[in-house]
Design a protein around this motif. Structure first.
Motif, PDB file in Angstrom:
ATOM      1  N   UNK A 131     -28.163 -49.375 133.240  1.00  0.00           N
ATOM      2  CA  UNK A 131     -27.575 -48.062 133.538  1.00  0.00           C
ATOM      3  C   UNK A 131     -26.157 -47.997 132.978  1.00  0.00           C
ATOM      4  N   UNK A 132     -25.576 -46.802 132.983  1.00  0.00           N
ATOM      5  CA  UNK A 132     -24.186 -46.657 132.567  1.00  0.00           C
ATOM      6  C   UNK A 132     -23.447 -45.795 133.585  1.00  0.00           C
ATOM      7  N   UNK A 133     -22.129 -45.939 133.564  1.00  0.00           N
ATOM      8  CA  UNK A 133     -21.277 -45.199 134.488  1.00  0.00           C
ATOM      9  C   UNK A 133     -20.534 -44.102 133.745  1.00  0.00           C
ATOM     10  N   UNK A 134     -20.328 -42.989 134.445  1.00  0.00           N
ATOM     11  CA  UNK A 134     -19.425 -41.944 133.960  1.00  0.00           C
ATOM     12  C   UNK A 134     -18.119 -42.051 134.743  1.00  0.00           C
ATOM     13  N   UNK A 135     -17.018 -42.082 134.002  1.00  0.00           N
ATOM     14  CA  UNK A 135     -15.724 -42.254 134.645  1.00  0.00           C
ATOM     15  C   UNK A 135     -14.768 -41.134 134.246  1.00  0.00           C
ATOM     16  N   UNK A 136     -14.043 -40.649 135.238  1.00  0.00           N
ATOM     17  CA  UNK A 136     -12.987 -39.671 134.994  1.00  0.00           C
ATOM     18  C   UNK A 136     -11.692 -40.241 135.562  1.00  0.00           C
ATOM     19  N   UNK A 137     -10.700 -40.377 134.710  1.00  0.00           N
ATOM     20  CA  UNK A 137      -9.437 -41.025 135.104  1.00  0.00           C
ATOM     21  C   UNK A 137      -9.714 -42.409 135.694  1.00  0.00           C
ATOM     22  N   UNK A 167     -17.676 -42.975 129.228  1.00  0.00           N
ATOM     23  CA  UNK A 167     -18.811 -43.726 129.776  1.00  0.00           C
ATOM     24  C   UNK A 167     -18.605 -45.227 129.557  1.00  0.00           C
ATOM     25  N   UNK A 168     -19.256 -45.997 130.413  1.00  0.00           N
ATOM     26  CA  UNK A 168     -19.190 -47.453 130.310  1.00  0.00           C
ATOM     27  C   UNK A 168     -20.564 -48.034 130.606  1.00  0.00           C
ATOM     28  N   UNK A 178     -15.253 -43.921 138.817  1.00  0.00           N
ATOM     29  CA  UNK A 178     -16.670 -43.641 138.612  1.00  0.00           C
ATOM     30  C   UNK A 178     -17.113 -42.462 139.467  1.00  0.00           C
ATOM     31  N   UNK A 179     -17.786 -41.489 138.835  1.00  0.00           N
ATOM     32  CA  UNK A 179     -18.316 -40.365 139.603  1.00  0.00           C
ATOM     33  C   UNK A 179     -19.825 -40.208 139.432  1.00  0.00           C
ATOM     34  N   UNK A 180     -20.435 -41.039 138.578  1.00  0.00           N
ATOM     35  CA  UNK A 180     -21.880 -40.955 138.431  1.00  0.00           C
ATOM     36  C   UNK A 180     -22.396 -42.248 137.800  1.00  0.00           C
ATOM     37  N   UNK A 181     -23.616 -42.639 138.177  1.00  0.00           N
ATOM     38  CA  UNK A 181     -24.321 -43.762 137.574  1.00  0.00           C
ATOM     39  C   UNK A 181     -25.664 -43.246 137.072  1.00  0.00           C
ATOM     40  N   UNK A 219     -27.204 -50.210 121.644  1.00  0.00           N
ATOM     41  CA  UNK A 219     -27.507 -50.000 123.059  1.00  0.00           C
ATOM     42  C   UNK A 219     -26.229 -49.850 123.876  1.00  0.00           C
ATOM     43  N   UNK A 220     -25.199 -50.625 123.535  1.00  0.00           N
ATOM     44  CA  UNK A 220     -23.957 -50.587 124.285  1.00  0.00           C
ATOM     45  C   UNK A 220     -23.134 -49.337 123.988  1.00  0.00           C
ATOM     46  N   UNK A 221     -23.087 -48.942 122.739  1.00  0.00           N
ATOM     47  CA  UNK A 221     -22.175 -47.869 122.329  1.00  0.00           C
ATOM     48  C   UNK A 221     -22.832 -46.507 122.189  1.00  0.00           C
ATOM     49  N   UNK A 222     -24.137 -46.495 121.871  1.00  0.00           N
ATOM     50  CA  UNK A 222     -24.790 -45.219 121.554  1.00  0.00           C
ATOM     51  C   UNK A 222     -26.050 -44.994 122.375  1.00  0.00           C
ATOM     52  N   UNK A 223     -26.123 -45.573 123.572  1.00  0.00           N
ATOM     53  CA  UNK A 223     -27.269 -45.307 124.438  1.00  0.00           C
ATOM     54  C   UNK A 223     -27.303 -43.821 124.791  1.00  0.00           C
ATOM     55  N   UNK A 224     -28.441 -43.264 125.162  1.00  0.00           N
ATOM     56  CA  UNK A 224     -28.506 -41.840 125.500  1.00  0.00           C
ATOM     57  C   UNK A 224     -27.475 -41.478 126.577  1.00  0.00           C
ATOM     58  N   UNK A 225     -26.681 -40.462 126.290  1.00  0.00           N
ATOM     59  CA  UNK A 225     -25.656 -40.015 127.230  1.00  0.00           C
ATOM     60  C   UNK A 225     -24.303 -40.646 127.014  1.00  0.00           C
ATOM     61  N   UNK A 226     -24.200 -41.616 126.117  1.00  0.00           N
ATOM     62  CA  UNK A 226     -22.916 -42.285 125.882  1.00  0.00           C
ATOM     63  C   UNK A 226     -21.938 -41.334 125.193  1.00  0.00           C
TER      64      UNK A 226
END
Length: 213
Positions: A88-94, A46-47, A97-100, A7-14
């Motif tokens: 939920x998970x976060x998308x991060x660039x540099x 992702x985080x 966070x730019x998306x949740x 769930x932590x490492x391979x959730x959908x979108x990870x």
């Protein structure tokens, strides 16, 4: 890997990194115990944001602490049901966070060993936990509640950092619940540490013994 690690490492979108290559997870098949991934070229990582709490604490033994400088009324050891979710998970660039992205994964639930400290009125008063006024910023929680949560959350981190030295375990073998303020009952505050493995591995029992119980 376990379902929880999946769930932590391979959730959908990870974004899953392996041998210098990036893969995006397309989902988890619990029945087949598989996570499907595909190669991807992206400029973000992702985080996951996880939420853990325990319910149904069942006491095996308890005792009052002698020479208690913290104002903790009692320490207990027993079992509890551990519930872990990734809402939920976060998308991060540099690292920004730019998306949740919300997730709807089945919770990881199971019984484990736990040790918990029942915090007394003296400790609550020492951190201003009884203050009832609010900041007027839309937060319905009182200043006292927030002070109490910050103090107990800090103590939880201290105890979790010391636990591996006393229980001869890895830092990831010990879980806590107070990262989320919703886990705190201001009327009867309790600090819970638990074995982060189904069935327990003896960490909570060794910590209980370490309190001189």
């Amino acid at each position: 890997m376990s379902y929880w690690l999946c769930c932590l490492r391979c959730h959908p979108g990870a974004i899953y990194l392996y041998n210098g290559a990036a893969y995006i997870s397309q989902g988890i098949d619990v029945g087949r115990r598989e996570a499907r991934v595909a190669p991807v070229d992206v400029d973000y990582h992702t985080k996951p944001l996880d939420h853990t709490y325990v319910v149904g604490r069942r006491v095996r033994r308890s005792c009052a602490l002698s020479g208690d400088a913290l104002g903790v009324g009692a320490v207990c050891v027993g079992t509890a049901t551990m519930v872990r979710t990734v809402p939920y998970f976060k998308k991060l660039r540099y690292n920004r966070t730019f998306d949740r992205v919300p997730l709807q994964l089945a919770a990881d639930r199971g019984d484990t060993d736990a040790v918990w400290l029942c915090v007394g009125a003296r400790a609550i008063g020492a951190v201003g936990g009884f203050r009832g006024e609010r900041n007027g910023d839309g937060d319905r929680r009182s200043r006292g509640f927030r002070r109490l949560h910050r103090a107990m959350h800090a103590l939880e981190h201290v105890l979790r950092s010391l636990a591996p030295h006393h229980a001869q375990c890895a830092p990831t073998d010990v879980g806590g619940t107070l990262c989320d303020a919703s886990s705190l009952d201001a009327a009867a505050p309790v600090l819970v540490l638990f074995d982060a493995h189904h069935g327990g591995i003896g960490v909570a029992r060794r910590l209980y013994a370490g309190f001189g119980a």
